[in-house]
Design an enzyme around this catalytic site. Structure first.
Site, PDB file in Angstrom:
ATOM      1  N   LYS A 113       0.823  -1.217   0.000  1.00  0.00           N
ATOM      2  CA  LYS A 113       0.000   0.000   0.000  1.00  0.00           C
ATOM      3  C   LYS A 113       0.857   1.267   0.000  1.00  0.00           C
ATOM      4  O   LYS A 113       0.407   2.312  -0.451  1.00  0.00           O
ATOM      5  CB  LYS A 113      -0.969  -0.022   1.169  1.00  0.00           C
ATOM      6  CG  LYS A 113      -2.032  -1.100   0.961  1.00  0.00           C
ATOM      7  CD  LYS A 113      -3.176  -1.012   1.940  1.00  0.00           C
ATOM      8  CE  LYS A 113      -4.266  -2.006   1.588  1.00  0.00           C
ATOM      9  NZ  LYS A 113      -3.832  -3.428   1.742  1.00  0.00           N
TER      10      LYS A 113
HETATM   11  C1  LIG Z   1      -4.436  -4.494   1.123  1.00  0.00           C
HETATM   12  C2  LIG Z   1      -3.671  -5.762   1.000  1.00  0.00           C
HETATM   13  C3  LIG Z   1      -4.054  -6.774   0.090  1.00  0.00           C
HETATM   14  C4  LIG Z   1      -5.294  -6.670  -0.768  1.00  0.00           C
HETATM   15  O1  LIG Z   1      -5.170  -5.702  -1.774  1.00  0.00           O
HETATM   16  P1  LIG Z   1      -6.467  -5.163  -2.546  1.00  0.00           P
HETATM   17  O2  LIG Z   1      -5.976  -4.007  -3.327  1.00  0.00           O
HETATM   18  O3  LIG Z   1      -7.436  -4.753  -1.467  1.00  0.00           O
HETATM   19  O4  LIG Z   1      -6.990  -6.274  -3.373  1.00  0.00           O
HETATM   20  C5  LIG Z   1      -3.263  -7.902  -0.008  1.00  0.00           C
HETATM   21  N1  LIG Z   1      -2.172  -8.061   0.771  1.00  0.00           N
HETATM   22  C6  LIG Z   1      -1.769  -7.115   1.651  1.00  0.00           C
HETATM   23  C7  LIG Z   1      -0.567  -7.364   2.483  1.00  0.00           C
HETATM   24  C8  LIG Z   1      -2.506  -5.932   1.805  1.00  0.00           C
HETATM   25  O5  LIG Z   1      -2.112  -5.009   2.686  1.00  0.00           O
END
Ligand SMILES: *Cc1c(COP(=O)(O)O)cnc(C)c1O
Length: 476
Positions: A113
């Site tokens: 993120k």
């Molecule tokens: C947020 C997240 C996901 C999922 O990603 P999306 O964009 O919501 O599909 C997967 N793995 C980790 C470690 C995350 O923080």
């Protein structure tokens, strides 16, 4: 480039208008009115660019209301070796012939993120300064989103963050990451309740339009288009790295990506990259036990889960009851039919909690034309995959990445590189690593002793007024 709502609202908007806005006025999500097309000559020109310059090239196709030199400066300031640990920013690691892991988790909070949120922080600061405005970001987190937002917004002028989290329910490492921030513009609110209580409070505050306007409340959730477009960049970078030795590309050599998915934000960026002309064969969507999306791609039925039916798993950032970005893909799948999307995601989901496209000819296109396949991974699969990866490559992977790798292996084709997106580092989910391997995960040096740092957090009752009062008294 102008942006339209997935629910057919007639307004067309520029990037900076939707940057601070979130949902469209009709409840839809914003998408560009068309996907800019990238030809092979452009791909070859981009291949040699450093990550920040590649980000600028891609973003500038979508952003026409920030002057080019400013956008370039924002990209250069965001994607640095200092922030992301390596010059490549998102380096590819080869596991075995044709199978790669793309590291997206070397940013400040060790989860993918950061890739988008760090850019968002700089875009917000830029745009707020230009408008002479301020913004109070209110959010709810069970871990990754909140810390990524706080590390992106810390010290940014014009921005304050009020992040609610369920008191005592995040991992010790996640709590330490967030609560050790001492920046005056970052406020951690530990709510005496569960994650759903936090989300309900955020919704209630946002629905109070007078309060929202008076205190300039905004969000940074994953439906923000700026986050999505930032994520498009690493698909290009992954493609370039996996095909680096393919010789002069007179024809494009396609690669596939496997993506651990929750709210469909990450893989939706892959869909956008593919729509722009990046040679992607398959987009492999991996879920954990919360298999809303796997069910859709297998059956054509999209069925939102109740909270009783949403499992707490060892890949918690994928524990979703519905996928908030999914509407974007359905909009494209249904030929960008706004009224139809409005009826599916508006009326039908609220009345029946599901919709069924199994008999619609468009459903077949999800795989055939758009390249989507899917699969599911369980706690037992995660343990096996973590052990197997450690045994064979002496590499520790986190639980989410393990879901991606498990499902990827079922879709590997000879001669077609498969890139698994690594979405977090194992240290964030240490308990499961210990369960799988019997030892603690490696900890990057900058996080040594983080749990013993002084904590800056306010515990509040699970009460809308308490959160409003806190915001009111801290946003002067
Ligand atoms: C947020 C997240 C996901 C999922 O990603 P999306 O964009 O919501 O599909 C997967 N793995 C980790 C470690 C995350 O923080």
């Amino acid at each position: 480039m102008l942006y339209i709502s997935t629910r057919g609202h007639p307004d067309r908007k520029h990037f900076c208008e939707i940057l601070l806005e979130g949902l469209a006025p009709d409840g839809g999500l914003y998408l560009p009115e068309r996907y800019p097309q990238v030809d092979l000559a452009t791909l070859e020109r981009w291949r040699v660019l450093p990550y920040a310059e590649l980000a600028f090239e891609i973003l500038s196709l979508y952003i026409d209301d920030i002057p080019a030199q400013d956008l370039k400066a924002i990209c250069r300031k965001t994607y640095t070796e200092e922030v992301f640990g390596t010059q490549a920013i998102v380096p590819l690691k080869k596991l075995e012939d044709g199978l790669y892991l793309q590291a997206l988790s070397n940013g400040p909070t060790l989860a993918f993120k950061d890739m988008a949120m760090q850019l968002l922080g700089n875009l917000f600061e830029y745009e707020l300064a230009r408008r002479g405005e301020q913004l109070n970001i209110l959010g709810a987190t069970s871990g990754d989103t909140g810390s990524a937002a706080e590390y992106a917004m810390r010290g940014k002028k014009g921005v304050r963050v009020f992040m609610t989290s369920p008191n005592g329910r995040m991992s010790p490492f996640q709590q330490a990451q967030m609560f050790s921030l001492q920046d005056p513009n970052i406020h951690n609110l530990a709510v005496e309740g569960v994650f759903d209580d936090c989300q309900d409070i955020v919704k209630a505050v946002s629905n109070d339009l007078a309060f929202k306007r008076r205190y300039k409340i905004g969000t940074v959730n994953s439906i923000n288009w700026a986050r999505l477009v930032a994520q498009v960049v690493y698909y290009f970078s992954g493609y370039f790295q996996a095909t680096a030795n393919a010789g002069a590309l007179t024809h494009a050599k396609p690669v596939s990506f496997a993506v651990p998915s929750g709210n469909f934000g990450n893989i939706c960026a892959g869909h956008v990259a593919r729509m722009m002309g990046l040679p992607i064969a398959k987009l492999v969507l991996a879920t954990n036990e919360n298999d809303v999306l796997d069910e859709f791609f297998r059956t054509g039925v999209y069925r939102v889960r109740s909270s009783a039916d949403t499992h707490e798993t060892s890949s918690p950032s994928m524990d979703i009851s519905k996928a908030s970005n999914f509407e974007r893909f359905i909009f494209d799948l249904l030929g960008r039919d706004g009224p139809r999307v409005k009826s599916l995601f508006g009326e039908q989901l609220s009345a029946q909690g599901r919709f069924d496209l199994s008999l619609d000819p468009a459903f077949k296109q999800a795989g055939q034309r758009y390249g989507f396949v899917s699969g599911k991974s369980t706690h037992a699969d995660r343990l096996t995959t973590i052990r197997d990866t450690y045994a064979r490559f002496h590499l520790m992977i986190d639980t989410h990445t393990a879901d991606g790798l498990k499902v990827a292996r079922a879709h590997v084709q000879p001669g077609e590189p498969m890139i698994v997106l690594e979405t977090a580092l194992p240290i964030k989910f240490a308990a499961t690593i210990v369960e799988a391997l019997g030892c603690e995960p490696d900890r990057p040096a900058k996080f040594e002793g983080i749990e013993s740092l002084p904590k800056r957090v306010t515990v509040l009752a699970a009460n809308v007024q308490a959160v409003k009062d806190f915001i009111a008294s801290h946003s002067a």
